[in-house]
Design a protein around this motif. Structure first.
Motif, PDB file in Angstrom:
ATOM      1  N   THR A 196      -7.181  -1.899   0.607  1.00  0.00           N
ATOM      2  CA  THR A 196      -6.588  -0.692   0.017  1.00  0.00           C
ATOM      3  C   THR A 196      -7.292  -0.440  -1.314  1.00  0.00           C
ATOM      4  OG1 THR A 196      -4.947  -1.939  -1.194  1.00  0.00           O
ATOM      5  CG2 THR A 196      -4.319  -1.206   0.997  1.00  0.00           C
TER       6      THR A 196
ATOM      7  N   SER B 180      -2.352  -4.387  -5.294  1.00  0.00           N
ATOM      8  CA  SER B 180      -2.532  -3.418  -6.382  1.00  0.00           C
ATOM      9  C   SER B 180      -2.354  -4.042  -7.764  1.00  0.00           C
ATOM     10  CB  SER B 180      -1.544  -2.263  -6.203  1.00  0.00           C
ATOM     11  OG  SER B 180      -0.227  -2.763  -6.167  1.00  0.00           O
TER      12      SER B 180
ATOM     13  N   GLY C 162      -3.380   1.825  -4.351  1.00  0.00           N
ATOM     14  CA  GLY C 162      -3.079   1.177  -3.085  1.00  0.00           C
ATOM     15  C   GLY C 162      -3.114   2.087  -1.880  1.00  0.00           C
TER      16      GLY C 162
ATOM     17  N   HIS D 291       0.851  -1.184   0.000  1.00  0.00           N
ATOM     18  CA  HIS D 291       0.000   0.000   0.000  1.00  0.00           C
ATOM     19  C   HIS D 291       0.889   1.237   0.000  1.00  0.00           C
ATOM     20  CE1 HIS D 291       0.886  -1.362   4.132  1.00  0.00           C
ATOM     21  NE2 HIS D 291       1.294  -0.107   4.222  1.00  0.00           N
TER      22      HIS D 291
END
Lengths: 194, 351, 193, 510
Positions: D144, D365, D150, D47
């Motif tokens: 996230t 992500s 993220g 993140h």
């Protein structure tokens, strides 16, 4: 003859008038200290390494500000610092004499350290801690990599290590294109030529 | 050594070459018009200009040991533009001098494509005008005009262009005539009002629009230039900001002054159709390298060009001010770029 | 009114001190490296030139002419200009040390700037009234400032250009100045002075 | 009315942007499961924010969904085990990052049972729950922004009295070419998404919910329309709220939060502020689904949907992948064992990074994995030519920067001036590089400039701290010297007195 006297008097009077006015102006616009030295000091890397030939960063800044030192003596600052100072001083950039090494950090091999405190006394930024007859250690986050502690150590137990590259501190390099590279080369050539 | 490739990993496919070729294509109507008006003379002029420009570029890059850039068409474009702003009766060595000046001192000295602060073709044109004022203000009467010259066949024009000899029985005075901007200016000095001056010279808006009157090779036909300009804007090669603000400023100033004193100030349409204004507005002022990049900056730039053009035409020593205006505004581009940036997303005020 | 406007236009554009009269080239080339410095220099020159034009007119009319000392013009004018420049130098040193550093040697050199002396002498030559000479001095300074600032913008852009080695530095600067001068020729004939 | 006018004038929903070939090859491919690999690799930072601290040691047995790394600091999100098994290693391993450098990762060897550990109770009655409680659940679930950035989701869900949120926007734009995972999710799980939206509206107290979809996804639009309709029938009692679908023209980068907010509300998020400040919450489709699962099923974030596509991919796929699965394994599952002559892009082609190591795991992500043959990729990255200042980059910039001037400054190492041109507002969408006729890698220059500036800042701060330490040391030495001198003087005085008293006849030495 008469006109000559007039001329001398008029010119003299004029000069006197201007002199008095300027004298008053000097009083009114008096400048304390050298504010440029302070600004230069803020541009320096503050390693206090003495590689410039001055005992620390502030003395070097003062020397640059009053014109007695060149702008290109700060080795750890590298080209960027030199450019910033040259910019501030309004002079042509010059090449830095030595290439700046990679950022280093001092490390004490503790099993060899005899606890003499000589390195502690040598460290300009108080980055080494320890008591007499005890191991000393370097606070890596405070070390500027100035090498000043190497000399005094009687048992040569201090190593300079390259700072590790961390993912968090990684940043993009210049694009690997012909144009970007020639740009960089041009700048360094320019700096050298000047 | 690891090569870092930054996104985007996708490209739209636009290229410098495509942009340059589009401008050359847009200039084709004007070029055709030049050939129609001045026949072989125009052909020799244009070919000389383009080839000397390309040769100059090739030699300069060769000397500097830099990769050749002939393929992107920028040198050819400079040559074509220069040819189009030259009078037809210019001898070959002036053309060659102008072309070399444009490429070498206008462009390569600054580091080549993308770095020249002044439009190369225009700076060459101004240098020629100042160095050879007489030759640069002698305008041949077009083939479609009253002259009926037989200099317009291939052999005789070659002779005229390279040796400077006219066919027997012709004098240079006999085959040249003043442009509308020229005769209104000289007449104004003798106290003749603009409408009278236009009437005595049988000025017609239609002629000026189509271009069947004297002038530089490519600048006479407003129609041809307009066609190309609209094509460029439609293709997105240039933006409308510079031409529009340029032409609008000239029109606005001309209509205001004309409304106040019609005897001393020419009407707006006359200004728009006369001289090199159209060519400068669509092709010279919009030269991306020497014009501002932001929309706001381009409007300021165009308006500045318009103002200076009109002022020089009206009160200056030279009859035509468009090229000076563009060059003068070229000086201001770095400042315009810096101060006319748009408001960035999320900020209250412009920087 | 028209007369004053003409004086101004003539001094700023048509007979520009740098690009048409070729006076004041030294600071024009010396401090045009950076726009900020150029703007600072412009203000300094504007101040000095306008005041020098006024002061020299006063000195000419009330000291030199009554005492028949016209032959001492140059010395008197330089004295005035030098005092003014010293004053400006002190003010700048106090108010903006960085600008002071940036202007460097060129600040005291305004004293010997031929443009400043030129304005004072031309005023006398052209028999201007007090207001006209002040305006002429201001206009000339404005023209100098305009050209200096424009030129500094161009030079900042040139600094990043891959200029061929032989043309780096002064050559390209002079070529660019020449180009600007060419462009300013367009204004010729605008005002018949 | 505004919309109608815009329609007549043909105004773009946001400034700049480009129209791309969308290549949505995987739009018709249903989501399938990617099998579980033998070892899952969980990087400690997936993140924006602080790195997590491991909670487990080598040899520990963990369950799926067990928290294995605790967040440090406010801007952070915890990491959960992807399956049940044993922690075998905690060591550096390549992660999807443009540097190609490694990061501390927790390796979990799957025991094949895939037993779960829930986050707590299932909050099916979320409407009665306190939003703060729901927010804590979302934080604990490690959610996230799953659109690629993220950013920890819970931070955006702050309920701020000064800035009440009145609109929740679900970002179903998916404006990157090739990527289709959000589109598939909207088609297949539209009801859950609408419920997720309702949860977000309940949490923020927003009255309006907007689901934004670009007009190139007709199936998703139809599915979402049905879902909204049935939800409205179901919850007629919440009369004050309204949920609508907004179909936007396809244009990149509409999926960027700031641009989407501008397209829908016409407002700009002030610089340096969150969308909260204009009363908007913007949430990604995948994130919304993860929120829905975290609250109603007490499931932390352990899997996500990833699009596998690209020119080098024979059959595009939308896979539900367990976080931590090595990317090489995912590609092998899609039938690609041989990766020679192929480049992997982690994310979309416009903003995704070239992956240096296929051993890197799928992280939170990872929106997509694009397989692109070497030649195709290098053809997109042609050598840089001089800038002709055409200004196309500025026209394409959605935040109205002047990219070519900024790149000039950065190339000339004038980073601070570039910052004055709002370098840090650049969202790196890549539009400028995409349209540049000179093939200048503008985004690359901006990243370089940002990195150099960050480094400069860091060096300045370090220098300042060093200077202070040095000054302190100087002061201390000075003080010690003074003290020593004082002592010496005192001692000398004393000895003088002593000598005098001892030897009165003798003169003191000169």
């Amino acid at each position: 003859m008469n006109s000559l006297v007039f001329a001398v008097l008029a010119l003299g009077g004029m000069a006197l008038l201007a002199g008095v006015a300027l004298a008053i102006a000097t009083r009114v616009f008096h400048v304390e200290g050298n504010p440029v030295a302070e600004q230069i000091d803020h541009l320096l890397p503050q390693t206090q390494c003495g590689q410039c030939g001055y005992p620390g960063c502030t003395p070097y800044a003062n020397a640059v500000a009053d014109g007695s030192a060149d702008v290109n003596h700060c080795v750890p600052g590298g080209e960027r610092t030199m450019r910033a100072i040259a910019d501030l001083m309004g002079v042509e950039p010059k090449a830095v004499e030595e290439a700046a090494a990679e950022p280093m950090v001092a490390f004490i091999r503790e099993d060899e350290c005899i606890g003499c405190t000589l390195c502690i006394k040598a460290c300009p930024v108080d980055a080494i801690i320890g008591a007499p007859k005890h191991y000393h250690t370097v606070i890596a986050d405070h070390c500027t990599g100035c090498n000043l502690c190497l000399e005094p150590c009687p048992v040569d137990c201090i190593d300079m290590l390259i700072k590790p590259e961390l993912l968090e501190h990684w940043s993009w390099p210049l694009p690997d294109t012909e144009r970007a590279r020639t740009g960089l080369k041009r700048r360094s050539q320019h700096a050298q030529a000047a | 050594m690891m090569i870092h490739l930054s996104p985007p990993h996708h490209h739209g496919g636009d290229s410098i070459r495509a942009n340059m070729l589009a401008v050359i294509l847009a200039l084709m109507p004007a070029t055709a018009c030049a050939v129609w008006l001045y026949g072989w003379l125009a052909v020799w002029q244009i070919l000389t200009c383009i080839s000397v420009c390309m040769l100059g570029e090739w030699a300069a890059l060769r000397l500097m040991r830099r990769p050749s850039r002939l393929h992107d068409g920028s040198a050819a474009l400079t040559g074509l533009l220069l040819a189009l702003v030259l009078p037809a009766a210019v001898p070959w060595w002036m053309t060659v001098f102008g072309a070399l000046f444009a490429i070498l001192l206008g462009k390569q000295v600054y580091g080549g494509l993308g770095y020249n602060p002044f439009n190369p073709a225009l700076s060459a044109r101004v240098v020629l005008l100042i160095s050879f004022p007489l030759a640069m203000t002698s305008w041949l009467i077009p083939a479609t005009g009253s002259g009926g010259l037989d200099v317009y066949n291939a052999a005789q024009t070659l002779h005229f262009f390279f040796a400077g000899t006219l066919p027997p029985g012709l004098s240079l005075d006999g085959i040249t005539a003043a442009t509308p901007l020229g005769y209104t200016k000289t007449d104004a000095l003798q106290g003749i009002s603009i409408p009278d001056s236009l009437a005595t010279h049988h000025y017609s808006y239609i002629d000026a629009f189509i271009g069947s009157e004297g002038g530089s090779l490519g600048e006479t036909s407003a129609l041809a230039l307009l066609l190309g300009g609209i094509y460029l804007i439609a293709r997105g090669v240039i933006r409308w900001h510079i031409p529009l603000s340029y032409l609008l400023t000239v029109a606005l100033l001309a209509s205001l002054s004309n409304a106040l004193a019609p005897a001393h100030y020419a009407p707006p349409l006359f200004h728009l159709l006369a001289g090199g204004l159209m060519l400068c507005a669509f092709y010279m002022a919009t030269d991306p390298v020497s014009s501002p990049v932001t929309a706001r900056g381009q409007i300021v730039f165009g308006a500045g060009c318009g103002l200076i053009t009109w002022v020089i035409r009206q009160w200056g020593g030279y009859p035509e001010g468009a090229m000076f205006a563009v060059l003068l505004m070229n000086c201001t581009v770095p400042l315009i770029d810096h101060y006319c940036r748009p408001r960035v997303y999320g900020y209250e005020r412009r920087p | 009114m028209t007369e004053f406007a003409l004086i101004l236009v003539s001094a700023v554009l048509v007979n520009n001190y740098v690009l048409s009269k070729f006076l004041g080239i030294c600071p024009f080339l010396g401090v045009s490296g950076k726009t900020e410095t150029a703007i600072g220099m412009s203000f300094a020159v504007m101040f000095v030139m306008t005041l020098a034009a006024c002061a020299s007119w006063l000195v000419q009319q009330f000291v030199l002419v009554p005492l028949h000392l016209e032959y001492l013009q140059t010395i008197f004018f330089i004295l005035i200009i030098a005092a003014l420049v010293q004053f400006v130098e002190m003010v700048i040193h106090k108010s903006s040390p960085v600008l002071y550093q940036g202007l460097g040697i060129y600040l005291p050199l305004i004293t010997t700037n031929c443009a400043v002396l030129g304005v004072a002498l031309l005023n006398v030559q052209q028999d201007f009234s007090f207001f006209s000479s002040a305006l002429y001095g201001f206009g000339a300074a404005l023209g100098f400032a305009l050209v200096l600032v424009l030129f500094s913008g161009l030079r900042e852009r040139l600094a990043a250009a891959p200029v061929p080695a032989a043309f780096k530095g002064s050559p390209i600067t002079l070529i660019t100045a020449g180009m600007m001068s060419l462009a300013f020729l367009g204004f010729s004939g605008l005002v018949k002075v | 009315m505004r919309r109608l006018l815009e329609h007549i004038w043909g105004r773009k929903p946001f400034d700049g942007g480009v129209v791309l070939d969308m290549h949505k090859d995987g739009a018709q491919v249903p989501i399938t499961d990617c099998p579980l690999p033998e070892v899952l690799i969980h990087p400690l930072k997936q993140h924006i924010g602080e790195t997590c601290k491991p909670l487990v040691a080598v040899g520990d047995h963990v369950l799926r969904g067990q928290n294995i790394a605790r967040s440090q600091g406010y801007v952070s999100a915890p990491v959960h085990a992807g399956t049940s098994g044993t922690v075998v290693r905690i060591e550096e391993h390549p992660v999807p990052h443009p540097s190609g450098l490694g990061m501390l990762c927790i390796f979990i060897e799957a025991d094949g049972e895939d037993r779960r550990q829930p986050l707590g109770v299932m909050m099916t009655n979320w409407l009665q729950r306190d939003p703060a409680q729901l927010r804590e659940r979302i934080r604990a679930a490690g959610i996230t922004g799953l659109g690629g950035a993220g950013f920890p989701t819970f931070i955006k869900l702050l309920r701020d009295q000064r800035h009440p949120v009145n609109t929740v926007i679900l970002n179903g734009i998916e404006c990157e070419p090739w990527l289709t995972h959000d589109q598939r999710l909207m088609t297949e799980r539209s009801d859950d998404i609408v419920h997720g939206l309702a949860i977000l509206m309940h949490m923020t107290g927003a009255d309006h919910g907007v689901i934004a979809i670009e007009d190139n996804k007709p199936e998703a639009i139809a599915a979402m329309q049905d879902a909204i309709h049935s939800w409205q029938c179901e919850c007629e009692h919440i009369a004050s709220t309204s949920v609508r679908l907004e179909v936007l023209p396809t244009r990149y980068p509409q999926g960027s939060e700031k641009q989407l907010i501008q397209a829908i509300t016409g407002k700009e998020v002030p610089a340096g502020k969150l969308p909260l400040h204009v009363g908007v919450l913007c949430q990604n489709i995948s994130s919304t689904l993860a929120i829905y699962r975290a609250i109603t099923a007490a499931e932390p974030l352990t899997e996500r949907v990833v699009t596998v596509s690209g020119q080098g991919m024979p059959a595009p796929a939308n896979l539900r992948v367990r976080l931590g699965t090595p990317i090489r394994y995912v590609l092998a599952h899609c039938g690609l064992d041989q990766l020679d002559g192929m480049q992997i892009i982690h994310g979309g082609p416009m903003m995704g990074e070239r992956l240096k190591h296929p051993e890197a795991p799928v992280v939170k992500s990872t929106t997509g994995l694009l397989l692109i043959p070497d030649d195709t990729l290098y053809a997109e990255h042609q050598p840089e030519e001089p800038c002709i200042r055409c200004g196309h980059c500025g026209d394409a910039c959605p935040i109205r920067l002047v990219p070519n001037l900024m790149a000039d400054l950065i190339r000339d190492q004038q980073f601070e001036q570039a910052e004055g041109y709002q370098l840090f507002d650049c969202i790196e969408c890549g539009c400028c590089s995409y349209v540049c006729p000179s093939h200048i890698p503008l985004v690359h220059y901006f990243r370089y400039g940002k990195g150099q500036l960050a480094q400069l800042r860091q060096e300045r701060a370090f220098a300042e701290a060093s200077r202070q330490r040095s000054e302190q040391r100087m002061a201390r030495l000075e003080q010690e010297k003074a003290a020593k001198a004082a002592r010496r003087q005192k001692a000398r005085a004393r000895s003088k007195v002593a000598t005098r008293t001892a030897d009165k006849q003798q003169e003191p030495p000169a």
